[in-house]
Design a protein around this motif. Structure first.
Motif, PDB file in Angstrom:
ATOM      1  N   ARG A 223      59.997  29.542  37.447  1.00  0.00           N
ATOM      2  CA  ARG A 223      60.261  30.959  37.256  1.00  0.00           C
ATOM      3  C   ARG A 223      59.214  31.790  37.999  1.00  0.00           C
ATOM      4  N   PHE A 224      59.656  32.911  38.563  1.00  0.00           N
ATOM      5  CA  PHE A 224      58.757  33.850  39.222  1.00  0.00           C
ATOM      6  C   PHE A 224      58.401  34.985  38.264  1.00  0.00           C
ATOM      7  N   GLN A 225      57.144  35.454  38.364  1.00  0.00           N
ATOM      8  CA  GLN A 225      56.685  36.601  37.585  1.00  0.00           C
ATOM      9  C   GLN A 225      55.688  37.392  38.427  1.00  0.00           C
ATOM     10  N   GLU A 226      55.597  38.677  38.153  1.00  0.00           N
ATOM     11  CA  GLU A 226      54.549  39.473  38.774  1.00  0.00           C
ATOM     12  C   GLU A 226      53.240  39.229  38.035  1.00  0.00           C
ATOM     13  N   ILE A 227      52.122  39.355  38.762  1.00  0.00           N
ATOM     14  CA  ILE A 227      50.815  39.226  38.132  1.00  0.00           C
ATOM     15  C   ILE A 227      50.074  40.543  38.293  1.00  0.00           C
ATOM     16  N   PRO A 228      49.170  40.848  37.358  1.00  0.00           N
ATOM     17  CA  PRO A 228      48.473  42.135  37.431  1.00  0.00           C
ATOM     18  C   PRO A 228      47.473  42.186  38.581  1.00  0.00           C
ATOM     19  N   LEU A 229      47.130  43.388  39.001  1.00  0.00           N
ATOM     20  CA  LEU A 229      46.089  43.627  39.998  1.00  0.00           C
ATOM     21  C   LEU A 229      44.816  44.067  39.287  1.00  0.00           C
ATOM     22  N   PRO A 230      43.644  43.908  39.906  1.00  0.00           N
ATOM     23  CA  PRO A 230      42.422  44.462  39.307  1.00  0.00           C
ATOM     24  C   PRO A 230      42.562  45.969  39.090  1.00  0.00           C
ATOM     25  N   ASP A 231      41.922  46.476  38.062  1.00  0.00           N
ATOM     26  CA  ASP A 231      42.052  47.887  37.712  1.00  0.00           C
ATOM     27  C   ASP A 231      41.606  48.813  38.843  1.00  0.00           C
ATOM     28  N   ASP A 232      40.611  48.400  39.629  1.00  0.00           N
ATOM     29  CA  ASP A 232      40.088  49.276  40.677  1.00  0.00           C
ATOM     30  C   ASP A 232      40.686  48.968  42.055  1.00  0.00           C
ATOM     31  N   TRP A 233      41.841  48.303  42.070  1.00  0.00           N
ATOM     32  CA  TRP A 233      42.511  48.048  43.345  1.00  0.00           C
ATOM     33  C   TRP A 233      42.855  49.370  44.029  1.00  0.00           C
ATOM     34  N   ASN A 234      42.656  49.453  45.347  1.00  0.00           N
ATOM     35  CA  ASN A 234      43.056  50.652  46.086  1.00  0.00           C
ATOM     36  C   ASN A 234      43.610  50.246  47.440  1.00  0.00           C
ATOM     37  N   GLN A 235      44.148  51.211  48.162  1.00  0.00           N
ATOM     38  CA  GLN A 235      44.847  50.923  49.416  1.00  0.00           C
ATOM     39  C   GLN A 235      43.920  50.417  50.515  1.00  0.00           C
ATOM     40  N   HIS A 236      42.603  50.552  50.318  1.00  0.00           N
ATOM     41  CA  HIS A 236      41.653  50.082  51.328  1.00  0.00           C
ATOM     42  C   HIS A 236      41.101  48.686  51.013  1.00  0.00           C
ATOM     43  N   ALA A 237      41.617  48.060  49.966  1.00  0.00           N
ATOM     44  CA  ALA A 237      41.115  46.745  49.565  1.00  0.00           C
ATOM     45  C   ALA A 237      41.425  45.694  50.621  1.00  0.00           C
TER      46      ALA A 237
END
Length: 376
Positions: A223-237
């Protein structure tokens, strides 16, 4: 009574070095069958799930890739694995992935994907298995391939291929090979995603991209699932590292608009509910000791201003002993998280620093070694 005898001996022998165990198999038939058994392999892996070295791919252009072995415990640098010769493959062999002591390898160069061979190799025992090709396959493209092996749960492994679909309804399909059944299974419902880089950890294959997309695959339930991103993820990561160590998943991000002297190492909760900052890294002292890490031909705001690559996050049983393995110009360095101290592991070439910020080993060229007697 005999089972208790085997249990006691297995737990004692599991604490010995792998080279000693290979010799002890010749003591008696009983010891041979015990040490060669799947049960003993599981005992051994419960005692040692932490890498003792790293295979490093040194050259990119060679038809037969050159590998060296970097010990993490002060032993001399070894080129005993300079090339992989466990099977005669005219195209040469390269390592794709290391997973809990066994390696996923493939033919280095072939014309057409259908002619490429894939292998599972145990460098401790020098045993290998060739993955059979699925029958009735039409020519297609591989977008990703991951080895899934967790000896604490099972002596068997699976190899998951993400391929172009045979139908117009789906862009991708999965082909999964099981060492237990020696059979292939197929799935057609595969989300659209970038499957080029993934990491296996505790039953799941995880994928992440710099765009912020994240996905995981439950290997047993398929099964596929989405996983969370770090809270401080931003477009410049910028993802600098995304791998497993000691049954834990780690992620290193740097911000494209800031210096890379300081960064955080994230760890995924065991229930995969969130990322949290496990370690904070400050390389000021290391850069002062090795000024060649500063690239004079770029500015401090450049994401690659400091010349280094993260080769491994090594988690030890005692948390204060956990460390990073870094490749800086011409050298391999260990960096202790708690004490923020560094140790020179190896000087590849003393004359290398005349090349501006030379980095010859990328993160994807490092493959942790864990001694195991797992049967492939």
């Amino acid at each position: 009574m005999e089972d208790n005898y085997n249990d006691i001996h297995a737990n004692i022998l599991a604490h010995l070095p792998e080279k000693s165990l290979l010799r002890f198999r010749n003591v008696s038939k009983q010891w041979f069958y015990l040490i060669s058994s799947a049960y003993f392999s599981q005992c051994l892996n419960r005692c040692s799930m932490f890498p003792s070295g790293i295979f490093l791919k040194m050259h990119h252009s060679s038809n037969r890739p050159i590998y060296h072995f970097l010990s993490l415990h002060g032993k001399p640098f070894s080129d005993s694995f300079r090339s992989l010769t466990f099977v005669d493959d005219s195209a040469g062999i390269r390592i794709l992935q290391s997973c809990n002591g066994i390696l996923l390898c493939c033919s280095n160069r072939r014309i057409g994907e259908n002619t490429r061979n894939y292998y599972i190799y145990n460098p401790t025992t020098n045993q290998y298995a060739t993955i059979p090709k699925p029958g009735n396959r039409t020519p297609n493209t591989i977008f990703g391939v991951i080895l899934a092996f967790d000896p604490s749960k099972s002596p068997h492994y699976k190899v998951v291929f993400v391929r172009s679909s045979r139908t117009f309804n789906h862009l991708y399909q999965l082909e999964i090979y099981s060492s237990e059944t020696r059979l292939w299974s197929f799935s057609s419902e595969v989300p659209k995603f970038n499957y080029s880089k993934g990491a296996y950890c505790s039953g799941f294959i995880h994928w992440m991209t710099n765009s912020g997309a994240s996905l995981r695959f439950d290997v047993d339930r398929e099964r596929f699932q989405e996983i969370p991103l770090p809270d401080d993820w931003n477009q410049h990561a910028n993802i600098r590292y995304f791998k497993e160590s000691g049954g834990l998943l780690h992620l290193i991000l740097t911000n494209g608009r800031h210096s890379t002297r300081q960064f955080d190492v994230y760890e995924m909760e065991k229930d995969t509910s969130r990322w949290f900052v496990k370690y904070r890294v400050d390389l000021d002292a290391l850069i002062s000791e090795y000024p060649e890490m500063v690239r004079s031909n770029s500015g401090p705001s450049d994401w690659d201003y400091h010349a280094f690559r993260v080769l491994a996050v090594v988690v030890s049983k005692e948390n204060e002993g956990s460390f990073l393995v870094l490749h800086i110009p011409g050298k391999a360095i260990s960096y202790n998280f708690k004490h923020q101290t560094s140790t020179l592991l190896h000087d590849f070439a003393p004359g290398c620093t005349h090349i501006e910020g030379c980095i010859t080993i990328e993160t994807d060229d490092s493959f942790p070694y864990i001694g195991t007697l797992a049967i492939v």
